[in-house]
Design an enzyme around this catalytic site. Structure first.
Site, PDB file in Angstrom:
ATOM      1  N   LYS A  32       0.866  -1.185   0.000  1.00  0.00           N
ATOM      2  CA  LYS A  32       0.000   0.000   0.000  1.00  0.00           C
ATOM      3  C   LYS A  32       0.898   1.229   0.000  1.00  0.00           C
ATOM      4  CE  LYS A  32      -2.152   1.754   3.760  1.00  0.00           C
ATOM      5  NZ  LYS A  32      -1.946   3.214   3.744  1.00  0.00           N
ATOM      6  N   ASP A  59      -3.502   4.387  -1.565  1.00  0.00           N
ATOM      7  CA  ASP A  59      -4.390   4.816  -0.468  1.00  0.00           C
ATOM      8  C   ASP A  59      -4.326   6.342  -0.335  1.00  0.00           C
ATOM      9  OD1 ASP A  59      -5.830   5.011   1.939  1.00  0.00           O
ATOM     10  OD2 ASP A  59      -4.147   4.324   3.165  1.00  0.00           O
ATOM     11  N   LYS A  61      -7.257   8.219  -0.443  1.00  0.00           N
ATOM     12  CA  LYS A  61      -8.506   8.636   0.218  1.00  0.00           C
ATOM     13  C   LYS A  61      -9.088   9.905  -0.396  1.00  0.00           C
ATOM     14  CE  LYS A  61      -7.257   6.687   4.744  1.00  0.00           C
ATOM     15  NZ  LYS A  61      -5.818   6.370   4.597  1.00  0.00           N
ATOM     16  N   ASP A  64     -13.654  14.916  -2.455  1.00  0.00           N
ATOM     17  CA  ASP A  64     -13.831  16.258  -3.017  1.00  0.00           C
ATOM     18  C   ASP A  64     -15.142  16.245  -3.806  1.00  0.00           C
ATOM     19  OD1 ASP A  64     -13.297  18.876  -4.127  1.00  0.00           O
ATOM     20  OD2 ASP A  64     -11.157  18.476  -3.845  1.00  0.00           O
ATOM     21  N   THR A 118     -10.040   3.814  11.130  1.00  0.00           N
ATOM     22  CA  THR A 118      -9.897   2.902  12.273  1.00  0.00           C
ATOM     23  C   THR A 118      -9.316   3.602  13.504  1.00  0.00           C
ATOM     24  OG1 THR A 118      -7.926   2.149  11.098  1.00  0.00           O
ATOM     25  CG2 THR A 118      -9.805   0.689  11.086  1.00  0.00           C
ATOM     26  N   ARG A 210       3.001  -0.525  10.720  1.00  0.00           N
ATOM     27  CA  ARG A 210       4.076  -0.520  11.717  1.00  0.00           C
ATOM     28  C   ARG A 210       4.416  -1.881  12.322  1.00  0.00           C
ATOM     29  NH1 ARG A 210       1.312   4.696  14.231  1.00  0.00           N
ATOM     30  NH2 ARG A 210      -0.428   3.528  13.315  1.00  0.00           N
TER      31      ARG A 210
HETATM   32  O1  C5P Z   1       0.923   1.228  10.942  1.00  0.00           O
HETATM   33  P1  C5P Z   1      -0.517   0.773  10.830  1.00  0.00           P
HETATM   34  O2  C5P Z   1      -0.650  -0.734  10.789  1.00  0.00           O
HETATM   35  O3  C5P Z   1      -1.427   1.417  11.852  1.00  0.00           O
HETATM   36  O4  C5P Z   1      -0.956   1.302   9.382  1.00  0.00           O
HETATM   37  C1  C5P Z   1      -2.283   1.270   8.936  1.00  0.00           C
HETATM   38  C2  C5P Z   1      -2.330   1.905   7.572  1.00  0.00           C
HETATM   39  O5  C5P Z   1      -3.668   1.864   7.096  1.00  0.00           O
HETATM   40  C3  C5P Z   1      -1.905   3.375   7.548  1.00  0.00           C
HETATM   41  O6  C5P Z   1      -1.179   3.549   6.333  1.00  0.00           O
HETATM   42  C4  C5P Z   1      -3.199   4.160   7.499  1.00  0.00           C
HETATM   43  O7  C5P Z   1      -3.068   5.338   6.737  1.00  0.00           O
HETATM   44  C5  C5P Z   1      -4.122   3.179   6.787  1.00  0.00           C
HETATM   45  N1  C5P Z   1      -5.561   3.314   7.081  1.00  0.00           N
HETATM   46  C6  C5P Z   1      -6.099   3.186   8.344  1.00  0.00           C
HETATM   47  N2  C5P Z   1      -7.459   3.307   8.532  1.00  0.00           N
HETATM   48  C7  C5P Z   1      -8.262   3.539   7.499  1.00  0.00           C
HETATM   49  C8  C5P Z   1      -7.720   3.658   6.211  1.00  0.00           C
HETATM   50  C9  C5P Z   1      -6.352   3.517   6.031  1.00  0.00           C
HETATM   51  O8  C5P Z   1      -5.366   2.942   9.288  1.00  0.00           O
HETATM   52  N3  C5P Z   1      -9.571   3.597   7.671  1.00  0.00           N
END
Ligand code: C5P
Length: 231
Positions: A32, A59, A61, A64, A118, A210
Site C-alpha cells: 500500500k 491509499d 482517500k 472532493d 480505524t 508498523r
Molecule cells: O501502521 P498501521 O498498521 O497502523 O498502518 C495502517 C495503515 O492503514 C496506515 O497507512 C493508514 O493510513 C491506513 N488506514 C487506516 N485506517 C483507514 C484507512 C487507512 O489505518 N480507515
C-alpha cells in the site's frame, strides 16, 4: 477472491521504501502506498514499483466534489494500480464519479471506500462528528452506499467485516487496517484486532503497517501475519 496481507509502506521517501522491500529478497508482497510516500515520490515511483511487479493499493482517500474526484481518478487510474480509495463520506455521486474516472482511463483499478477511519472511536463519532448511530451501523450504511454506487468494497476495521458482508454480500471486499499482534502497542489505532481474529471475522485483505515496517525482523513479522491470516 484471494485473501492477502497488504503492507502499508509508510516511508518518507523512495529510498527508504526500496531498502525495506529489498529485505524480501525477490518476493513481491502486496503493498500500500499512502499519502506520505506518494506526496514524497509521486506517480513515477508508483510506475517504477508496478514495473517491478508489485500489486499496489494506492491509499490517497480522495474526498472532493464529484467532478474533481472523477478527473483525479482518471489520472490515477492510468498508473495501473490495483486498488484506489475514496471517502464514502463524499457521498454516492462522488463515489460513482470515481468509477467514471477510472473507466475514462481505460483502467481496471478497483475502487473501494473508506467508511470510518480505524482511529475513530465511538466517543469521537458521537461527540465530535455528531453521528448518533452505533459505529458499526454507520460503517454498514456507508458500505451499502458504496455498493449501490458500484464500488468493489470498503476499508473498515476487521471488527466490522461481518456486518459489511452481511449487508453487502461476501464478494464485497473488506480491506481492513487496524491490525496488531496480540499484546503489542496499538499506537494511534483504536478499532483493532489480530491477524488471526481478522481471518475469523472474514476480512478479505488486512493492511498492516508498523507491526511489519517497524519490526526488528520485517520479513519474519510479515510471515507471521500471513501465517495467522491466510494459514
Ligand atoms: O501502521 P498501521 O498498521 O497502523 O498502518 C495502517 C495503515 O492503514 C496506515 O497507512 C493508514 O493510513 C491506513 N488506514 C487506516 N485506517 C483507514 C484507512 C487507512 O489505518 N480507515
Amino acid at each position: 477472491m484471494g485473501k492477502d496481507v497488504i503492507i502499508a509502506c509508510d516511508f518518507p521517501g523512495g529510498r527508504e521504501c526500496l531498502e525495506f522491500l529489498d529485505k524480501f529478497k525477490g518476493r513481491r508482497p502486496y503493498i500500500k502506498i499512502g499519502m506520505e510516500l506518494y506526496y514524497a515520490t509521486g506517480p513515477d515511483f508508483v510506475r517504477e514499483l508496478k514495473s517491478r511487479g508489485y500489486s499496489i493499493f494506492l491509499d490517497l482517500k480522495l474526498h472532493d466534489i464529484p467532478n474533481t474526484v472523477r478527473r483525479a481518478s482518471t489520472v490515477l487510474g492510468r498508473l495501473g494500480v490495483d486498488m484506489l480509495n475514496v471517502h464514502a463520506a463524499g457521498g454516492s455521486a462522488m463515489m460513482a464519479a470515481a468509477l467514471l474516472g477510472i473507466a475514462e482511463a481505460g483502467s481496471d483499478t478497483r475502487i473501494i471506500a473508506v467508511t470510518q477511519l480505524t482511529s475513530i472511536s465511538p466517543e469521537v463519532l458521537k461527540g465530535e462528528l455528531l453521528i448518533d448511530q452505533p459505529l458499526d451501523m454507520v460503517v454498514q450504511q456507508y458500505a451499502k452506499n458504496a455498493k449501490a454506487a458500484g464500488l468493489a468494497g470498503v476499508v473498515c476495521s476487521p471488527l466490522e467485516a461481518e456486518v459489511v458482508h452481511a449487508a453487502c454480500g461476501v464478494d464485497f471486499l473488506t480491506v481492513t487496517p487496524g491490525v496488531r499482534f496480540a499484546g503489542t502497542d496499538a499506537g494511534d489505532q483504536i478499532r483493532i484486532t489480530t491477524p488471526a481474529r481478522a481471518k475469523q471475522l472474514g476480512s478479505d485483505y488486512i493492511v498492516v503497517g508498523r507491526p511489519i515496517t517497524s519490526a526488528a525482523d520485517p520479513t519474519a513479522a510479515y510471515d507471521r501475519c500471513t501465517g495467522e491470516f491466510i494459514g
